[in-house]
Scaffold this motif. Structure first.
Motif, PDB file in Angstrom:
ATOM      1  N   GLN A 198       0.858  -1.016   0.049  1.00 44.74           N
ATOM      2  CA  GLN A 198      -0.034  -0.005  -0.222  1.00 44.74           C
ATOM      3  C   GLN A 198       1.267   1.282   0.028  1.00 44.74           C
ATOM      4  N   SER A 199       1.901   1.419   0.736  1.00 42.36           N
ATOM      5  CA  SER A 199       2.689   2.375   0.830  1.00 42.36           C
ATOM      6  C   SER A 199       3.497   3.051  -0.451  1.00 42.36           C
ATOM      7  N   ASP A 200       3.643   1.825  -1.359  1.00 42.58           N
ATOM      8  CA  ASP A 200       4.227   2.235  -2.602  1.00 42.58           C
ATOM      9  C   ASP A 200       3.452   2.810  -3.647  1.00 42.58           C
ATOM     10  N   VAL A 201       2.163   3.172  -3.323  1.00 45.33           N
ATOM     11  CA  VAL A 201       1.312   3.722  -4.087  1.00 45.33           C
ATOM     12  C   VAL A 201       0.550   5.126  -3.172  1.00 45.33           C
ATOM     13  N   SER A 202       1.473   6.144  -3.475  1.00 43.09           N
ATOM     14  CA  SER A 202       0.903   7.282  -2.753  1.00 43.09           C
ATOM     15  C   SER A 202       0.069   8.062  -3.124  1.00 43.09           C
ATOM     16  N   GLU A 203      -0.596   7.544  -4.333  1.00 41.41           N
ATOM     17  CA  GLU A 203      -1.712   8.441  -4.468  1.00 41.41           C
ATOM     18  C   GLU A 203      -2.871   8.026  -3.735  1.00 41.41           C
ATOM     19  N   VAL A 204      -2.942   6.930  -3.178  1.00 36.40           N
ATOM     20  CA  VAL A 204      -4.063   6.508  -2.249  1.00 36.40           C
ATOM     21  C   VAL A 204      -4.184   7.639  -1.039  1.00 36.40           C
ATOM     22  N   THR A 205      -3.183   8.195  -0.432  1.00 34.83           N
ATOM     23  CA  THR A 205      -3.076   9.359   0.406  1.00 34.83           C
ATOM     24  C   THR A 205      -3.748  10.453  -0.167  1.00 34.83           C
ATOM     25  N   GLU A 206      -3.338  10.881  -1.261  1.00 34.50           N
ATOM     26  CA  GLU A 206      -3.932  12.082  -1.608  1.00 34.50           C
ATOM     27  C   GLU A 206      -5.299  11.935  -1.887  1.00 34.50           C
ATOM     28  N   LEU A 207      -5.922  10.716  -2.453  1.00 31.81           N
ATOM     29  CA  LEU A 207      -7.244  10.465  -2.772  1.00 31.81           C
ATOM     30  C   LEU A 207      -7.778  10.474  -1.376  1.00 31.81           C
ATOM     31  N   ALA A 208      -7.285   9.986  -0.460  1.00 32.59           N
ATOM     32  CA  ALA A 208      -7.953   9.720   1.057  1.00 32.59           C
ATOM     33  C   ALA A 208      -8.301  11.081   1.514  1.00 32.59           C
ATOM     34  N   TRP A 209      -7.480  12.185   1.101  1.00 34.33           N
ATOM     35  CA  TRP A 209      -7.444  13.637   1.620  1.00 34.33           C
ATOM     36  C   TRP A 209      -8.946  14.146   0.959  1.00 34.33           C
ATOM     37  N   TYR A 210      -9.037  14.056  -0.207  1.00 30.51           N
ATOM     38  CA  TYR A 210     -10.305  14.404  -1.233  1.00 30.51           C
ATOM     39  C   TYR A 210     -11.255  13.785  -0.359  1.00 30.51           C
ATOM     40  N   LEU A 211     -11.471  12.547  -0.105  1.00 32.73           N
ATOM     41  CA  LEU A 211     -12.564  11.708   0.339  1.00 32.73           C
ATOM     42  C   LEU A 211     -12.948  12.252   1.853  1.00 32.73           C
ATOM     43  N   ASN A 212     -11.859  12.704   2.587  1.00 30.32           N
ATOM     44  CA  ASN A 212     -12.133  13.205   3.967  1.00 30.32           C
ATOM     45  C   ASN A 212     -13.115  14.461   3.927  1.00 30.32           C
ATOM     46  N   CYS A 213     -12.574  15.296   2.591  1.00 33.55           N
ATOM     47  CA  CYS A 213     -13.550  16.370   2.675  1.00 33.55           C
ATOM     48  C   CYS A 213     -14.926  16.311   2.166  1.00 33.55           C
ATOM     49  N   PHE A 214     -15.035  15.115   1.817  1.00 34.53           N
ATOM     50  CA  PHE A 214     -16.608  14.974   1.286  1.00 34.53           C
ATOM     51  C   PHE A 214     -17.397  14.040   2.269  1.00 34.53           C
ATOM     52  N   PHE A 215     -16.807  13.791   3.554  1.00 35.04           N
ATOM     53  CA  PHE A 215     -17.604  12.649   4.362  1.00 35.04           C
ATOM     54  C   PHE A 215     -17.832  13.380   5.352  1.00 35.04           C
ATOM     55  N   PRO A 216     -19.075  13.453   6.074  1.00 33.66           N
ATOM     56  CA  PRO A 216     -19.603  14.057   7.204  1.00 33.66           C
ATOM     57  C   PRO A 216     -18.480  13.619   8.729  1.00 33.66           C
ATOM     58  N   TYR A 217     -18.258  14.385   9.387  1.00 35.75           N
ATOM     59  CA  TYR A 217     -17.540  13.756  10.789  1.00 35.75           C
ATOM     60  C   TYR A 217     -18.239  13.022  11.483  1.00 35.75           C
ATOM     61  N   GLN A 218     -19.425  13.527  11.998  1.00 36.86           N
ATOM     62  CA  GLN A 218     -20.455  13.045  12.936  1.00 36.86           C
ATOM     63  C   GLN A 218     -20.726  11.349  12.206  1.00 36.86           C
ATOM     64  N   ARG A 219     -20.805  10.964  11.088  1.00 34.41           N
ATOM     65  CA  ARG A 219     -21.109   9.842  10.587  1.00 34.41           C
ATOM     66  C   ARG A 219     -19.886   8.929  10.762  1.00 34.41           C
ATOM     67  N   LEU A 220     -18.779   9.348  10.623  1.00 30.67           N
ATOM     68  CA  LEU A 220     -17.360   8.674  10.971  1.00 30.67           C
ATOM     69  C   LEU A 220     -17.281   8.304  12.487  1.00 30.67           C
ATOM     70  N   THR A 221     -17.803   9.086  13.167  1.00 29.04           N
ATOM     71  CA  THR A 221     -17.763   8.724  14.727  1.00 29.04           C
ATOM     72  C   THR A 221     -18.649   7.303  15.078  1.00 29.04           C
ATOM     73  N   LEU A 222     -19.401   7.061  13.887  1.00 27.56           N
ATOM     74  CA  LEU A 222     -20.106   5.848  14.172  1.00 27.56           C
ATOM     75  C   LEU A 222     -19.530   4.209  13.669  1.00 27.56           C
ATOM     76  N   ALA A 223     -18.273   4.693  13.204  1.00 21.22           N
ATOM     77  CA  ALA A 223     -17.553   3.624  12.629  1.00 21.22           C
ATOM     78  C   ALA A 223     -17.398   2.607  13.845  1.00 21.22           C
ATOM     79  N   HIS A 224     -17.497   1.287  13.614  1.00 21.28           N
ATOM     80  CA  HIS A 224     -17.392   0.337  14.717  1.00 21.28           C
ATOM     81  C   HIS A 224     -15.864   0.098  15.491  1.00 21.28           C
ATOM     82  N   SER A 225     -14.939   0.279  14.540  1.00 20.00           N
ATOM     83  CA  SER A 225     -13.411   0.378  14.973  1.00 20.00           C
ATOM     84  C   SER A 225     -13.279   1.491  16.038  1.00 20.00           C
ATOM     85  N   PHE A 226     -13.727   2.582  15.477  1.00 23.46           N
ATOM     86  CA  PHE A 226     -13.384   3.854  16.400  1.00 23.46           C
ATOM     87  C   PHE A 226     -14.025   3.646  17.781  1.00 23.46           C
ATOM     88  N   LYS A 227     -15.678   3.309  17.732  1.00 27.12           N
ATOM     89  CA  LYS A 227     -16.496   3.302  18.714  1.00 27.12           C
ATOM     90  C   LYS A 227     -16.144   2.254  19.863  1.00 27.12           C
TER      91      LYS A 227
END
Length: 328
Positions: free
Chosen positions: A84-113
């Motif tokens: 995964q670390s050899d394809v840095s494009e994934v981290t750039e895309l992750a930033w874009y996705l972060n900006c389109f995802f609501p914070y409150q919904r992410l607090t409901l993720a099972h791993s985080f809870k």
């Protein structure tokens, strides 16, 4: 036109029996035998940083996971195997996705809870883990994602964010991924009866020495019924695992012994141990050989990463253009 299949395993340790039955074998069956899908299989070393900080251990675990995929026969001419670390494009895309995802919904993720409930130390990576996983999936427009039961929510998050992104942009940039799991192997019990997990340390490691493997199997939890008592084969972890691994006639033989009585759990555990040793003898031999040839594993991973990165680069540039950013 082929569809894409993608799956990954964190490099937090060697793949255990649950990983093998639930993800590795089903994924290889698709990758090697299906003309319908092209497969992306990655070692999730970036995800591993959430839990682990010993970089040498992560690196060694990466070799072990790679050797396991190859030992079970993954055809790297029909799929891409990469870090995964050899394809840095994934981290750039992750930033874009972060900006389109609501914070409150992410607090409901099972791993985080779960970590919040257990009062564990939580870094930002724990919170945003589902977004990076979504980026892994959406970067390659993967349509089928072989996962274990505990990862179903993360695939749903990837679907949600893909749909949300498409609607916000007004253009279909991402396809909506679908989770793929086999009912009989979607949640493999560990030695304590709970889901087999590295974090619970209740795993069965088929790539350990015979002595350690036997010790792990002997630690499988059972009830207190005596040797002579009849036992319920449908509520027993030894029998559950044996049914997944042994030939049908052997399974039926053990089932009859349980129901008849005069058959102890020690005998059942020995039968399970011998079944694993026999069933995975070739894979164990290949694994032990490959793990000594890290140069070969590096060559395979580097070649896979080069091809994956070329695809990811073009894909990310299309996303950048959609967002009105200059292409790279």
């Amino acid at each position: 036109m082929n569809k894409n299949m993608l799956t990954g395993i964190q490099s937090t340790g060697i793949p255990h029996l649950g990983n093998i039955l639930g993800v590795i074998i089903p994924s290889i069956n698709i990758a090697n035998n299906s003309s319908k899908y092209f497969s992306y299989i990655f070692i999730a070393d970036l995800h591993s940083l959430i839990e682990m900080k010993n970089l040498e251990t992560i690196r060694y675990n990466t070799y072990q996971i790679t050797a396991a995929w190859l030992a079970f026969g993954l055809n790297t001419e029909k799929s891409l195997l990469y870090r995964q670390s050899d394809v840095s494009e994934v981290t750039e895309l992750a930033w874009y996705l972060n900006c389109f995802f609501p914070y409150q919904r992410l607090t409901l993720a099972h791993s985080f809870k779960k970590k919040m409930k257990n009062n564990e130390k939580i870094n930002v990576g724990v919170f945003s883990y589902p977004i990076l996983m979504a980026a892994d999936i959406l970067l390659y427009n993967a349509e089928i994602i072989p996962v274990g039961k505990d990862q179903l929510q993360h695939v749903e998050i990837a679907r949600y964010i893909a749909n949300r992104f498409n609607k916000k942009i007004g253009k279909k940039i991402f396809v909506l991924p679908e989770a793929f799991l086999k009912k009989e192997t979607m949640s493999i019990p560990g030695t304590d009866g709970k889901k087999m997990s590295k974090s619970k340390r209740n795993w069965i490691d088929i790539f350990s020495s015979d002595e350690i493997l036997k010790k792990q199997i002997m630690s499988i939890h059972t009830d207190n019924k005596s040797l002579n008592e009849k036992k319920n084969p449908d509520k027993n972890y030894i029998m559950y695992l044996y049914k997944l691994l042994a030939p049908i006639d052997r399974v039926e033989e053990m089932r009859k012994k349980y129901l008849k009585g005069g058959y102890g759990y020690l005998e059942a555990k020995i039968a399970l141990y011998e079944c694993i040793i026999q069933k995975f003898s070739v894979e164990r031999k290949i694994f032990f050989s490959l793990i000594k040839k890290k140069y070969l594993l590096d060559r395979i991973l580097d070649l896979g990463a080069k091809k994956a990165k070329n695809i990811a680069f073009k894909r990310l540039n299309n996303i950048r253009k959609t967002l009105k950013f200059n292409p790279l």
